[in-house]
Design a protein around this motif. Structure first.
Motif, PDB file in Angstrom:
ATOM      1  N   PRO A   1       6.028   9.649  -2.059  1.00 44.13           N
ATOM      2  CA  PRO A   1       5.009   9.034  -2.922  1.00 44.13           C
ATOM      3  C   PRO A   1       3.759   8.644  -2.123  1.00 44.13           C
ATOM      4  N   ALA A   2       2.613   8.947  -2.694  1.00 43.19           N
ATOM      5  CA  ALA A   2       1.342   8.496  -2.097  1.00 43.19           C
ATOM      6  C   ALA A   2       0.946   7.234  -2.845  1.00 43.19           C
ATOM      7  N   HIS A   3       1.083   6.105  -2.179  1.00 40.95           N
ATOM      8  CA  HIS A   3       0.836   4.831  -2.865  1.00 40.95           C
ATOM      9  C   HIS A   3      -0.649   4.526  -2.971  1.00 40.95           C
ATOM     10  N   PRO A   4      -1.064   3.933  -4.076  1.00 37.37           N
ATOM     11  CA  PRO A   4      -2.495   3.602  -4.202  1.00 37.37           C
ATOM     12  C   PRO A   4      -2.921   2.423  -3.326  1.00 37.37           C
ATOM     13  N   TYR A   5      -2.005   1.551  -2.978  1.00 40.11           N
ATOM     14  CA  TYR A   5      -2.365   0.382  -2.140  1.00 40.11           C
ATOM     15  C   TYR A   5      -1.721   0.548  -0.767  1.00 40.11           C
ATOM     16  N   ASN A   6      -2.546   0.409   0.255  1.00 39.88           N
ATOM     17  CA  ASN A   6      -2.036   0.621   1.612  1.00 39.88           C
ATOM     18  C   ASN A   6      -2.583  -0.445   2.546  1.00 39.88           C
TER      19      ASN A   6
ATOM     20  N   LYS B   1      -0.653  -4.423  -6.122  1.00 36.06           N
ATOM     21  CA  LYS B   1      -1.070  -5.420  -5.136  1.00 36.06           C
ATOM     22  C   LYS B   1       0.064  -6.394  -4.849  1.00 36.06           C
ATOM     23  N   GLU B   2       0.792  -6.731  -5.926  1.00 38.33           N
ATOM     24  CA  GLU B   2       1.887  -7.704  -5.782  1.00 38.33           C
ATOM     25  C   GLU B   2       2.960  -7.142  -4.848  1.00 38.33           C
ATOM     26  N   GLU B   3       3.255  -5.863  -5.054  1.00 39.00           N
ATOM     27  CA  GLU B   3       4.291  -5.250  -4.214  1.00 39.00           C
ATOM     28  C   GLU B   3       3.835  -5.224  -2.749  1.00 39.00           C
ATOM     29  N   LEU B   4       2.555  -4.980  -2.555  1.00 41.43           N
ATOM     30  CA  LEU B   4       2.026  -4.937  -1.189  1.00 41.43           C
ATOM     31  C   LEU B   4       2.172  -6.315  -0.525  1.00 41.43           C
ATOM     32  N   THR B   5       1.847  -7.363  -1.287  1.00 45.87           N
ATOM     33  CA  THR B   5       1.974  -8.724  -0.752  1.00 45.87           C
ATOM     34  C   THR B   5       3.435  -9.033  -0.447  1.00 45.87           C
ATOM     35  N   TRP B   6       4.296  -8.611  -1.341  1.00 50.02           N
ATOM     36  CA  TRP B   6       5.726  -8.842  -1.181  1.00 50.02           C
ATOM     37  C   TRP B   6       6.224  -8.176   0.095  1.00 50.02           C
ATOM     38  N   LYS B   7       5.781  -6.929   0.303  1.00 49.44           N
ATOM     39  CA  LYS B   7       6.203  -6.208   1.516  1.00 49.44           C
ATOM     40  C   LYS B   7       5.641  -6.896   2.763  1.00 49.44           C
ATOM     41  N   ARG B   8       4.409  -7.297   2.653  1.00 49.74           N
ATOM     42  CA  ARG B   8       3.750  -7.962   3.781  1.00 49.74           C
ATOM     43  C   ARG B   8       4.544  -9.206   4.187  1.00 49.74           C
ATOM     44  N   ASN B   9       4.962  -9.958   3.183  1.00 56.59           N
ATOM     45  CA  ASN B   9       5.712 -11.179   3.473  1.00 56.59           C
ATOM     46  C   ASN B   9       7.058 -10.875   4.122  1.00 56.59           C
ATOM     47  N   LEU B  10       7.716  -9.851   3.608  1.00 56.34           N
ATOM     48  CA  LEU B  10       9.030  -9.516   4.182  1.00 56.34           C
ATOM     49  C   LEU B  10       8.897  -8.979   5.605  1.00 56.34           C
ATOM     50  N   ILE B  11       7.830  -8.212   5.839  1.00 60.05           N
ATOM     51  CA  ILE B  11       7.603  -7.696   7.206  1.00 60.05           C
ATOM     52  C   ILE B  11       7.370  -8.877   8.149  1.00 60.05           C
ATOM     53  N   ARG B  12       6.570  -9.813   7.674  1.00 60.82           N
ATOM     54  CA  ARG B  12       6.305 -11.005   8.487  1.00 60.82           C
ATOM     55  C   ARG B  12       7.606 -11.781   8.745  1.00 60.82           C
ATOM     56  N   ALA B  13       8.387 -11.911   7.703  1.00 58.97           N
ATOM     57  CA  ALA B  13       9.635 -12.684   7.838  1.00 58.97           C
ATOM     58  C   ALA B  13      10.559 -12.057   8.877  1.00 58.97           C
ATOM     59  N   SER B  14      10.512 -10.735   8.985  1.00 57.81           N
ATOM     60  CA  SER B  14      11.451 -10.065   9.903  1.00 57.81           C
ATOM     61  C   SER B  14      11.173 -10.452  11.363  1.00 57.81           C
TER      62      SER B  14
ATOM     63  N   GLN C   1      13.070  -1.607   6.418  1.00 58.81           N
ATOM     64  CA  GLN C   1      12.989  -0.338   5.675  1.00 58.81           C
ATOM     65  C   GLN C   1      11.875  -0.366   4.623  1.00 58.81           C
ATOM     66  N   LEU C   2      10.809  -1.057   4.959  1.00 54.22           N
ATOM     67  CA  LEU C   2       9.702  -1.188   4.006  1.00 54.22           C
ATOM     68  C   LEU C   2       8.445  -0.474   4.484  1.00 54.22           C
ATOM     69  N   THR C   3       8.480   0.028   5.716  1.00 53.62           N
ATOM     70  CA  THR C   3       7.244   0.551   6.280  1.00 53.62           C
ATOM     71  C   THR C   3       7.224   2.079   6.241  1.00 53.62           C
ATOM     72  N   GLU C   4       6.023   2.625   6.398  1.00 54.41           N
ATOM     73  CA  GLU C   4       5.898   4.087   6.435  1.00 54.41           C
ATOM     74  C   GLU C   4       5.807   4.584   7.876  1.00 54.41           C
ATOM     75  N   ASP C   5       5.160   3.778   8.702  1.00 55.01           N
ATOM     76  CA  ASP C   5       4.921   4.232  10.069  1.00 55.01           C
ATOM     77  C   ASP C   5       4.839   3.018  10.979  1.00 55.01           C
ATOM     78  N   ILE C   6       5.486   3.100  12.119  1.00 56.38           N
ATOM     79  CA  ILE C   6       5.350   2.044  13.122  1.00 56.38           C
ATOM     80  C   ILE C   6       5.046   2.705  14.458  1.00 56.38           C
ATOM     81  N   THR C   7       3.977   2.259  15.080  1.00 57.68           N
ATOM     82  CA  THR C   7       3.660   2.767  16.413  1.00 57.68           C
ATOM     83  C   THR C   7       3.441   1.570  17.328  1.00 57.68           C
TER      84      THR C   7
END
Ligand SMILES: Cc1cc2nc3c(=O)[nH]c(=O)nc-3n(C[C@H](O)[C@H](O)[C@H](O)COP(=O)(O)OP(=O)(O)OC[C@H]3O[C@@H](n4cnc5c(N)ncnc54)[C@H](O)[C@@H]3O)c2cc1C
Ligand code: SF4
Ligand code: SF4
Lengths: 387, 458
Positions: free
Chosen positions: B219-224, B279-292, B248-254
């Protein structure tokens, strides 16, 4: 060779083969020949090998060198910011070196010789240069506000002449104060310069500058983006400072107020000429004109503006024909692209593009479904409907 | 030679074969540090049938064939080490099918990464493929076949793992299919059949010529968005990566760290890219990434760097032009890197190797890693050089060689390895594995015509 110190900085990474939007191969010579050697980076590496003595200036080497259309797609897309602005300069500088050896590919030698001998490459006498204006009531320049400069292709090529007449009639119609030089006009030198014949291009430029100055010309409108480029960018370096416009810039200024239009009902796309677009950043004016025409269904091809595919006629290739033939000549690829996007009319703003694309439409057998028209011709047709 | 040249002309047309000094010069070298090796011909087929005819000719005459896509691998794998012909496959660049529902694209092997991306954006804006940061003219075939990785490697792993199957011409001329397409009109997966695709992946073109391949789309997501995590402690990075990949929420990690002649200049950075449909999903992912990685934020050993919009936009570019620009670091037009595949836990060890080599050779070492899934990484050591100075190229070549060896010692494996590095890998390899490789090769390529000089001991 000028810019020699930059050659080794080309990484041969090939970003330059594609446009900035990646849609398809966008270097006309690479598109046609497909060997790495004909890509921008391959060409630069060969130049370096020639300078270091690893390769001779063979006929093929010269074909590689002179088949560059100077379209500047590579300049736009190059992956190395430190060299990108000079890519075409390097190619022209290398051509200059070859010119100095006197051993040029025959088609290029002929072109330059004709210009040298007659002031135009069409093997026609200068006395016929103003014939395009016959029956139009176009005045010879005599102190009017603008000089309208028709150029070689606009003066001698059948298709170019139609374009010149269209532009001139619109200007007449709109009451623009302009005149032409007719048989006193000489080549602008843009493509001579692109072919590396610096002395001749400067000679032409200086002659033109002299003539313009003597006649008191301060403002020039050019038919061709090539002349526009020379007069705008090269002439000032030789002391020739004029206000230079491409005809689409002038047309754009007057279209709303001075040219009442009827409709032009067709699906139209616009093909950016390299010397107007990538070389001089004029993208919007021609589009604005087309979009002002009532009924015209305007659409863009995928490769547009700084991603446009060159018609293959730049850098002297219109005359040397190194890029003209074959399925993958960029002109044929361009009209296939226009067809894919459903265009009925490909609008152009350069007499070289016009001829190249017209021929390509024929070669592709698309005459019944697609026309190549210059922006002024479209406006004229719309005007006729209004009348 | 003349006879072969004429036959090649008959197959592809005179304009697409060359034995001219200009082509032989360019096709004898790539942009890396390996020395030139000239082919006798360069040939550019346009179809599987033409590839087949060329291979049959080469087989009959015992002429080497070196398949080439973009020729951008940097490690000299498309040089004709034993002469013969380089087969430039970039005329075979048709996008044959995009299956929206089952999310795959079937392309000819010479299709460029950039053109495929542009095609998907235009015709299937909801889909994208995992694009590498290689220059966009790199081919889908060349990249998949070397186990490339890219902007969706967190989701799909190596690009070879995103392969559904392929069509290939064997060195003896037969056209074969692998994966679902061998038994179905659909090119949807390699399962459930015996996985013959592996016969062509990682072999550096020594087993056949892949002509078509199907790759997975995503999927090509509209919010990145992109975030940058920074820590001053290199030892922590492996755990940071472990935690981030675990979401398991990210597309790429370098991850990147540079070392200028032995002196570490910047804090190691971990760049995290992710996308969402809202946008909500993006914020949600951002928070979970931060929490990790909260543990490190709390104890102040790491944290997210603020990102100005321009830097964020740069980090979202795919492909990212920055790796290419490294070539101009010395105003010298060149770099090559050892890309080494290794487990994530070796991050600090890998880094230490880089610093040591940088000190020893007095050479800058730009280190970066792309994390592949949650399991391993491609850790790269990049050495820039000035192409115009032979000694500088030699220095980089020597540093690369030493790096390859050090990587192997650490437990990693050089990726798309140069011919000399392949020999070093073989030294570390279980002898039975290498014997199996040779047995397979002798069955597939009895005359040894395919890219000879690679994966060989002698
Ligand atoms: C600036 C830069 C950045 C890079 N970033 C990345 C990155 O992010 N990710 C990544 O994965 N790589 C990266 N690379 C490495 C490399 O450029 C890419 O992996 C690239 O996609 C290789 O594809 P290619 O078409 O150039 O292959 P080539 O170099 O042409 O070929 C690679 C190998 O595959 C063989 N081969 C090619 N096509 C075929 C075929 N059809 N059949 C059989 N064998 C074949 C060749 O013989 C050769 O052994 C980068 C390189 C550069 C220069
Ligand atoms: S001209 Fe620029 S983009 Fe093209 S190969 Fe050279 S460095 Fe790369
Ligand atoms: S100017 Fe145009 S034709 Fe010339 S090398 Fe650049 S992209 Fe190719």
């Amino acid at each position: 060779m000028k810019h020699e110190e930059l050659l080794h900085r080309c990484f041969r990474c090939g970003w330059c083969k594609l446009p900035v939007n990646f849609m398809d191969i966008n270097c006309p010579s690479y598109l046609k020949y497909r060997f790495e050697t004909y890509s921008p980076g391959g060409r630069l590496w060969l130049l370096r090998a020639w300078l270091t003595g690893d390769l001779d200036a063979s006929d093929r080497f010269k074909e590689v060198l002179f088949s560059c259309a100077t379209c500047k797609n590579c300049v736009e897309a190059c992956g190395i910011p430190g060299i990108k602005d000079h890519l075409v300069d390097m190619i022209i500088a290398a051509r200059e070196e070859i010119v100095n050896t006197g051993k040029l590919p025959p088609s290029i030698r002929n072109y330059l010789t004709e210009i040298y001998n007659r002031g135009n490459p069409f093997k026609k006498p200068q006395s016929e240069r103003g014939d395009w204006a016959k029956g139009l009531d176009v005045p010879v320049y005599n102190g009017q506000e603008y000089l309208f400069y028709a150029g070689d292709v606009g003066s001698f090529d059948e298709s170019g002449i139609k374009m010149t007449r269209a532009v001139a009639s619109l200007f007449l119609n709109a009451g623009i104060s302009f005149g032409i030089l007719g048989e006193n006009e000489t080549s602008d030198g843009n493509d001579v310069n692109a072919l590396g014949e610096k002395a001749l291009s400067e000679h032409l430029a200086v002659n033109n500058i002299d003539q313009f100055t003597k006649r008191g010309i301060a403002r020039i409108i050019t038919l061709s983006p090539h002349a526009f480029n020379a007069m705008k960018n090269a002439y000032p370096l030789l002391g020739g400072k004029f206000e230079v416009y491409h005809y689409t810039q002038m047309l754009n200024k007057i279209i709303k107020d001075k040219l009442p239009l009827g409709s032009f009902k067709a699906r139209v796309t616009y093909h950016d000429p390299c010397y107007l677009g990538r070389w001089n950043g004029v993208y919007l004016e021609p589009r604005n004109i087309l979009q002002s025409v009532p009924g015209l269904d305007y659409m863009e091809m995928g490769r547009n503006m700084n991603s446009a595919l060159c018609c293959g006629g730049g850098g002297g290739n219109y005359f040397s024909d190194m890029l003209g033939s074959g399925q993958d000549s960029s002109a044929r690829r361009r009209v296939r692209e226009a067809e894919e996007y459903g265009a009925e009319v490909v609008a152009v703003a350069c007499p070289i593009c016009k001829k190249m694309l017209e021929d390509a439409v024929k070669d592709e057998g698309l005459e019944n479904q697609m026309r190549v028209m210059d922006v002024a011709q479209i406006v004229i047709e719309a005007k006729r409907k209004q009348a | 030679m003349e006879k072969i040249y004429n036959e090649l002309k008959d197959i592809v047309g005179a304009e697409f074969v060359s034995n001219q000094p200009e082509e032989l010069f360019i096709y004898s070298r790539d942009m890396g540090t390996m020395l030139p090796a000239a082919p006798d011909f360069v040939v550019m087929p346009d179809s599987t049938e033409e590839v087949q005819k060329i291979v049959l000719l080469a087989n009959r005459e015992g002429v080497p064939v070196v398949p080439m896509g973009g020729g951008l691998v940097l490690s000299g794998l498309t040089r004709a080490l034993k002469g013969g012909m380089v087969m430039d496959l970039k005329r075979m660049n048709r996008i044959l099918e995009v299956n929206e529902t089952s999310r795959y694209a079937l392309v000819e092997a010479g299709t460029s990464q950039g053109i495929l991306q542009a095609y998907l954006k235009r015709h299937h804006p909801g889909l994208k493929h995992s694009i590498p940061d290689a220059p966009p003219i790199a081919t889908v075939g060349g990249n998949v076949l070397i186990h490339g990785s890219g902007h969706l490697s967190q989701i799909g792993g190596f690009h070879s793992e995103m392969l559904n199957g392929m069509e290939a011409v064997l060195p003896t001329g037969e056209i074969v299919k692998t994966g679902s397409c061998s038994a179905s009109p659909y090119w949807f997966s390699r399962a459930p059949l015996p996985d013959l695709s592996g016969l062509f992946i990682g072999w550096a073109g020594t087993t056949g010529i892949v002509t078509k391949l199907s790759i997975k789309l995503f999927p090509a997501h509209p919010y990145n968005d992109a975030r940058v995590f920074i820590t001053g402690d290199i030892e922590l990075i492996a755990d940071v990566l472990h935690r981030l990949t675990g979401t398991q929420l990210t597309e790429d990690i370098t991850a990147g760290v540079s070392c200028i002649i032995g002196r570490v200049q910047i804090f190691p950075m971990v760049i995290i890219n992710y996308g969402a449909d809202t946008k909500e999903e993006l914020t949600w992912k951002r928070n979970l990434i931060r929490a990790s990685v909260k543990k490190y934020i709390d104890d102040k050993t790491g944290g997210f760097a603020p990102l100005p919009p321009a830097s964020r936009a740069d980090l979202l570019k795919a492909p990212n032009p920055q790796p290419t620009q490294v070539a101009d670091e010395k105003k010298g037009g060149g770099f090559e890197y050892v890309g080494s595949i290794m487990p994530i836990e070796l991050f600090a060890g890998a880094y230490n190797i880089g610093v040591e080599i940088s000190k020893k050779f007095g050479i800058d070492n730009l280190m970066a890693a792309r994390i592949i899934g949650g399991h391993c990484m491609m850790f790269s050591y990049t050495y820039t050089f000035n192409r115009a100075i032979d000694a500088d190229v030699d220095l980089a070549r020597n540093a690369l060689h030493e790096t390859n060896n050090a990587v192997l010692k650490l437990g990693g494996i050089p990726w798309k390895a140069e011919a000399p590095a392949q020999k070093e890998i073989i030294k570390h390899m279980d002898p039975n594995t290498f014997q199996l490789m040779n047995r397979l090769r002798s069955v597939l390529d009895p005359k040894g015509i395919m890219n000879p000089g690679n994966w060989e001991v002698g």
